[in-house]
Design a protein around this motif. Sequence first.
Motif, PDB file in Angstrom:
ATOM      1  N   LEU A 118       0.730  -1.222   0.395  1.00  0.00           N
ATOM      2  CA  LEU A 118      -0.119  -0.258   0.004  1.00  0.00           C
ATOM      3  C   LEU A 118       0.845   1.685  -0.253  1.00  0.00           C
ATOM      4  CD1 LEU A 118      -2.243  -1.080   3.070  1.00  0.00           C
ATOM      5  CD2 LEU A 118      -3.171  -0.616  -0.035  1.00  0.00           C
ATOM      6  N   GLU A 119       0.612   2.495  -0.493  1.00  0.00           N
ATOM      7  CA  GLU A 119       1.021   3.702  -0.502  1.00  0.00           C
ATOM      8  C   GLU A 119       1.060   3.961   1.549  1.00  0.00           C
ATOM      9  OE1 GLU A 119      -1.169   7.006  -2.274  1.00  0.00           O
ATOM     10  OE2 GLU A 119      -0.036   8.418  -1.586  1.00  0.00           O
ATOM     11  N   GLY A 120       2.310   3.920   1.632  1.00  0.00           N
ATOM     12  CA  GLY A 120       2.783   4.719   2.918  1.00  0.00           C
ATOM     13  C   GLY A 120       3.637   3.731   3.461  1.00  0.00           C
ATOM     14  N   VAL A 121       3.403   2.459   3.189  1.00  0.00           N
ATOM     15  CA  VAL A 121       4.107   1.446   3.229  1.00  0.00           C
ATOM     16  C   VAL A 121       5.772   1.138   2.917  1.00  0.00           C
ATOM     17  CG1 VAL A 121       4.295  -1.177   3.589  1.00  0.00           C
ATOM     18  CG2 VAL A 121       1.900   0.226   3.811  1.00  0.00           C
ATOM     19  N   GLN A 122       6.717   1.270   3.771  1.00  0.00           N
ATOM     20  CA  GLN A 122       8.348   1.041   3.077  1.00  0.00           C
ATOM     21  C   GLN A 122       9.415   0.631   3.548  1.00  0.00           C
ATOM     22  OE1 GLN A 122       9.345   5.895   2.994  1.00  0.00           O
ATOM     23  NE2 GLN A 122      11.499   4.291   2.675  1.00  0.00           N
ATOM     24  N   GLY A 123      10.656  -0.116   3.118  1.00  0.00           N
ATOM     25  CA  GLY A 123      11.955  -0.300   3.854  1.00  0.00           C
ATOM     26  C   GLY A 123      12.626   0.185   3.825  1.00  0.00           C
ATOM     27  N   LEU A 124      13.663   0.101   4.633  1.00  0.00           N
ATOM     28  CA  LEU A 124      14.668   1.572   4.820  1.00  0.00           C
ATOM     29  C   LEU A 124      15.625   1.038   4.309  1.00  0.00           C
ATOM     30  CD1 LEU A 124      15.561   4.367   5.370  1.00  0.00           C
ATOM     31  CD2 LEU A 124      15.870   3.474   7.711  1.00  0.00           C
ATOM     32  N   TYR A 125      16.723   0.967   2.986  1.00  0.00           N
ATOM     33  CA  TYR A 125      17.313   0.575   2.149  1.00  0.00           C
ATOM     34  C   TYR A 125      18.266   1.135   1.899  1.00  0.00           C
ATOM     35  CZ  TYR A 125      21.317  -2.535   1.366  1.00  0.00           C
ATOM     36  OH  TYR A 125      22.227  -3.920   0.846  1.00  0.00           O
ATOM     37  N   SER A 126      17.417   2.246   1.186  1.00  0.00           N
ATOM     38  CA  SER A 126      17.900   2.532  -1.041  1.00  0.00           C
ATOM     39  C   SER A 126      18.048   4.214  -0.450  1.00  0.00           C
ATOM     40  CB  SER A 126      17.133   2.127  -1.815  1.00  0.00           C
ATOM     41  OG  SER A 126      15.865   3.009  -2.229  1.00  0.00           O
ATOM     42  N   LYS A 127      18.421   5.201  -1.000  1.00  0.00           N
ATOM     43  CA  LYS A 127      18.201   6.763  -1.510  1.00  0.00           C
ATOM     44  C   LYS A 127      16.865   6.705  -1.590  1.00  0.00           C
ATOM     45  CE  LYS A 127      20.727  10.027  -3.944  1.00  0.00           C
ATOM     46  NZ  LYS A 127      19.541  10.717  -4.957  1.00  0.00           N
ATOM     47  N   ILE A 211      -2.281  -5.260   7.038  1.00  0.00           N
ATOM     48  CA  ILE A 211      -1.928  -3.805   6.742  1.00  0.00           C
ATOM     49  C   ILE A 211      -3.081  -3.514   5.828  1.00  0.00           C
ATOM     50  CG2 ILE A 211      -0.884  -1.202   5.733  1.00  0.00           C
ATOM     51  CD1 ILE A 211       1.394  -3.324   5.677  1.00  0.00           C
ATOM     52  N   ARG A 212      -4.176  -2.452   7.131  1.00  0.00           N
ATOM     53  CA  ARG A 212      -5.375  -1.939   5.975  1.00  0.00           C
ATOM     54  C   ARG A 212      -5.492  -0.538   4.916  1.00  0.00           C
ATOM     55  NH1 ARG A 212      -9.551  -3.696  10.862  1.00  0.00           N
ATOM     56  NH2 ARG A 212      -8.676  -5.503  10.858  1.00  0.00           N
ATOM     57  N   SER A 213      -6.408  -0.113   4.612  1.00  0.00           N
ATOM     58  CA  SER A 213      -5.635   0.845   3.445  1.00  0.00           C
ATOM     59  C   SER A 213      -7.172   1.648   3.400  1.00  0.00           C
ATOM     60  CB  SER A 213      -5.727   0.658   2.398  1.00  0.00           C
ATOM     61  OG  SER A 213      -7.061   0.226   1.897  1.00  0.00           O
ATOM     62  N   ASP A 214      -6.891   2.761   3.479  1.00  0.00           N
ATOM     63  CA  ASP A 214      -8.137   3.627   3.044  1.00  0.00           C
ATOM     64  C   ASP A 214      -8.981   3.949   2.012  1.00  0.00           C
ATOM     65  OD1 ASP A 214      -6.920   5.754   1.669  1.00  0.00           O
ATOM     66  OD2 ASP A 214      -6.750   7.045   2.465  1.00  0.00           O
ATOM     67  N   HIS A 215      -9.997   4.313   1.904  1.00  0.00           N
ATOM     68  CA  HIS A 215     -10.792   3.819   0.013  1.00  0.00           C
ATOM     69  C   HIS A 215      -9.596   4.595  -0.699  1.00  0.00           C
ATOM     70  CE1 HIS A 215     -11.472   7.974   1.532  1.00  0.00           C
ATOM     71  NE2 HIS A 215     -11.789   8.145  -0.352  1.00  0.00           N
ATOM     72  N   LEU A 216      -8.474   5.053  -0.722  1.00  0.00           N
ATOM     73  CA  LEU A 216      -7.438   6.047  -1.736  1.00  0.00           C
ATOM     74  C   LEU A 216      -6.651   4.729  -2.160  1.00  0.00           C
ATOM     75  CD1 LEU A 216      -8.133   9.255  -0.965  1.00  0.00           C
ATOM     76  CD2 LEU A 216      -9.265   8.726  -3.052  1.00  0.00           C
ATOM     77  N   GLY A 217      -6.535   3.578  -1.161  1.00  0.00           N
ATOM     78  CA  GLY A 217      -5.204   2.870  -1.502  1.00  0.00           C
ATOM     79  C   GLY A 217      -4.456   3.014  -0.658  1.00  0.00           C
TER      80      GLY A 217
END
Length: 437
Positions: A118-127, A211-217
Amino acid sequence: MKKIVIVGNGISGVTAARHIRKLSDFHITIISGESDYFFSRTALMYVYMGHMKFDDTQPYEPSFWSKNKINLKKAWVKKIISEEKQLLLENDETLAYDVLILATGSKPNKFGWPGENLEGVQGLYSKQDLELLEKLAPNNVICNHAVVVGGGLIGVELAEMLHSRQIPVTFLVRESNFWNGVLPDHDSSILNQHIKAQGIDLRLGVNLKEIRSDHLGRVKSIEIAETGEIIPCNFVGLTAGVSPEIGLAQNSGIETRRGILVNQFFETNITDIYAIGDCAEQTDPLPNGRRSIEAVWYSGRMMGETIAQTITGNKMPYKPGHWFNSAKFFDIEYQTYGWVSNSHSKPKDEMQLHWHSLDNTKGVTLSFDKNEGTFLGINTFGIRMRHMVFDQWLNEKKSIEQVIMQLDQAQFDPEFYKSYVSEIQSTLLTTLSNSVL
Ligand SMILES: Cc1cc2nc3c(=O)[nH]c(=O)nc-3n(C[C@H](O)[C@H](O)[C@H](O)COP(=O)(O)OP(=O)(O)OC[C@H]3O[C@@H](n4cnc5c(N)ncnc54)[C@H](O)[C@@H]3O)c2cc1C
């Protein structure tokens, strides 16, 4: 002139290039899709926290590369055509090599959690992860609650980063104690307490269900598997470890397991193709109990130095010394030399002695072989010790009593810093004499 191509401009690839240049006039190209120039991945957190600019994470001036005749190319490699000794790039360009070094690093783990893309989910590795984080969590108005999933070193860094911008953080850790896949329980408990004292909502022994999303993903909340609790949030950081980045090798007929399989000379199953750094998995046993995959900065650097010898004609096996590492958990510095096992996998012959300060912000754990009485390793928290001294003591197989008695020779604290050495020595010697009775 021999053409050396290195895929990956991280610490291992760049160290290999620098040392090959010192030893030869080979034609060297480093190719990487992530960034124009080598930067310190370990410093990414300080950019977000405002301590340094991204450009300051680059150890070398842009002119360094041309001065040293190291060509840099920014591109993704999609395939290795080993029969023709060519790389195929994403834009379908080709690049010829005589010797190829894969230094492709790691990638963050994902475990197929519902909602992980989903938008708002990420890892931390790269630039690129850093840039995305800046966009998704610039402040506590746009991001009013963050959840970090996975209790390792990158997880605690991400929690600290978000916290530095006053973003409330819930930190989900699967283990019953922070980082206790690595640390003994008494060491983990120092960190549990410290992380909570910073204001982080640390949840131990819990798993992410979805992880749950709103109506905009976009991310709206997460659910905890064990309790069914829903935590509203608009950012989720996935930091459940890393795995070797082996996609390119797999695509090209190079043998892989978790990592790209290499022998002690970093040779893969294909002639003139080598792999080093986080992406490499050793098939030969390493000395000093070193692991077959080590995703740490110092190991990448040592691998880069060693392979440069082999490539320039002085065939040299990889023989890392004793294990060491360091990290920071908010403001508690951690150092480790040799081996101190975690509480679950501690061999029955390993005994541990532990001291911590009254406020639990400083701690020392020493491990030793209870049959031989020899020193095996040390963990320190909030106290600095000298690497060279422990390296020597491990080589000498010093007795645990001698190590404790001579601990003042290893301490490395700035002037005026309260020395805890005599208190540590007395506690450890008492525990030692009780434990061997
Ligand atoms: C946030 C964070 C903090 C860390 N902190 C510490 C620390 O405190 N101490 C420590 O010891 N270690 C730390 N590490 C681990 C350490 O940074 C890594 O072990 C090290 O950077 C790995 O170096 P490498 O050269 O093997 O690979 P990398 O640095 O990952 O470089 C590999 C490069 O290859 C590129 N690449 C991959 N595939 C391709 C392809 N097909 N085509 C083109 N390019 C490609 C990648 O994009 C990347 O730029 C940290 C890691 C992270 C993410």
